[in-house]
Design an enzyme around this catalytic site. Structure first.
Site: not given
Ligand code: PDD
Length: 292
Positions: A40, A152, A184, A208
């Site tokens: 996703y 992801k 993270e 991620l």
């Molecule tokens: N989450 N780390 C994890 C585990 C994440 O799921 C996310 C994003 C991030 C930040 O990534 P980005 O800057 O590309 O949004 C870091 C999304 C928003 C979610 O699962 O809804």
């Protein structure tokens, strides 16, 4: 307590059809439903314009390739804009959720052949403005996720467990600690500042590759901040000067409290000076991107 009330989107795109959320169904044999076998993305949209779209799409394609789901994300590009238009979000701040699963097949642990991937996407309004005045508390727990956190995957059991614990304790995020180092958050990247140097965990299989993270690293360079892609030890968090989270849903949010095993090891009244400068630079960067 963090109360996040969410509603269903009016409209979803599912496998070629635009449907209302309550009439969009998948087979119980969809491998996403049955096995969590899918990838996703969540893409932020500022004033109707998807932000850092290329980065999100590249990461999406990399994830699909990594798990051998045969799908070209280029096919989604026109649908994203159509979705915003049909959802009347083409001049609003919003997010687009998109997922591709391996498709519908009798349950097997191996990849079935000749199966068409299932595609779901929808857009929903979110508040992106004002992130710079938010202050977050976080807790810390063990990172029990698999060793491919760079993918992801829609299988998010460890992430939802971690975030639920944060929610239960009335804070925004749960920072994950693997082998004594912070990787993270459950749904965000995390940065630390110590002696005017900005630190974040290096890319690899244990985080991620956050798109916001990448923008923030670019801003550190632009602002001339010393920056190290180096993990911070969980027991060193008591010595850091600033902590902030980054991500599509939080942008750059200052952390003012870190609790480890119930003990507050980090506490500040407000976001720190480098966090604030990065927030301002991020606002300017987004404004310039919108106008581009
Ligand atoms: N989450 N780390 C994890 C585990 C994440 O799921 C996310 C994003 C991030 C930040 O990534 P980005 O800057 O590309 O949004 C870091 C999304 C928003 C979610 O699962 O809804």
């Amino acid at each position: 307590m963090v109360v996040t009330k969410k509603s269903f989107p009016d409209l979803v795109y599912l496998n070629g059809e635009w449907l209302s959320h309550d009439s969009a169904y998948v087979s119980v044999f969809d491998r996403g439903y049955m096995l969590g076998d899918g990838i996703y993305e969540v893409i932020p949209v500022y004033k109707g314009k998807p932000f850092a779209l290329e980065g999100h799409m590249t990461r999406f394609q990399n994830g699909l390739n990594a798990v051998a789901i045969d799908f070209n994300v280029g096919d989604l590009q026109p649908l994203l804009l159509e979705c915003l238009r049909r959802s009347s979000l083409d001049s609003s701040d919003a997010a687009i959720y998109v997922q591709v699963t391996r498709g519908v097949a009798p349950r097997t642990h191996f990849f079935p052949e000749g199966v068409r991937p299932s595609i779901l996407l929808y857009a929903y309004p979110i508040t992106l403005k004002g992130f710079e005045s938010k202050l977050a508390g976080v807790i810390v727990s063990e990172d029990i996720r698999w060793h491919r956190c760079d993918i992801k995957s829609i299988s998010l059991m460890a992430n939802v467990q971690a975030n639920n614990e944060a929610h239960r304790q009335g804070v925004l995020e749960n920072l994950l600690s693997r082998d004594g180092y912070i990787t993270e958050g459950s749904h965000t990247s995390v940065f630390f500042v110590k002696d005017n140097t900005v630190y974040t965990h290096p890319e690899g299989h244990h985080i991620l590759p956050g798109i916001t993270r990448k923008v923030v690293i670019g801003l550190c360079e632009k602002l001339g901040f010393a920056f190290k892609e180096e993990a911070v030890r969980t027991d060193e968090m008591k010595y850091v000067d600033e902590v902030f989270l980054t991500g599509t849903t939080v942008q750059i949010t200052a952390v003012t409290s870190v609790r480890v095993d119930g003990n507050e090891v980090f506490k500040t009244e407000d976001g720190g000076p480098l966090t604030k400068r990065l927030q301002r630079a991020f606002i300017d960067y987004v404004a310039a991107e919108i106008d581009r």
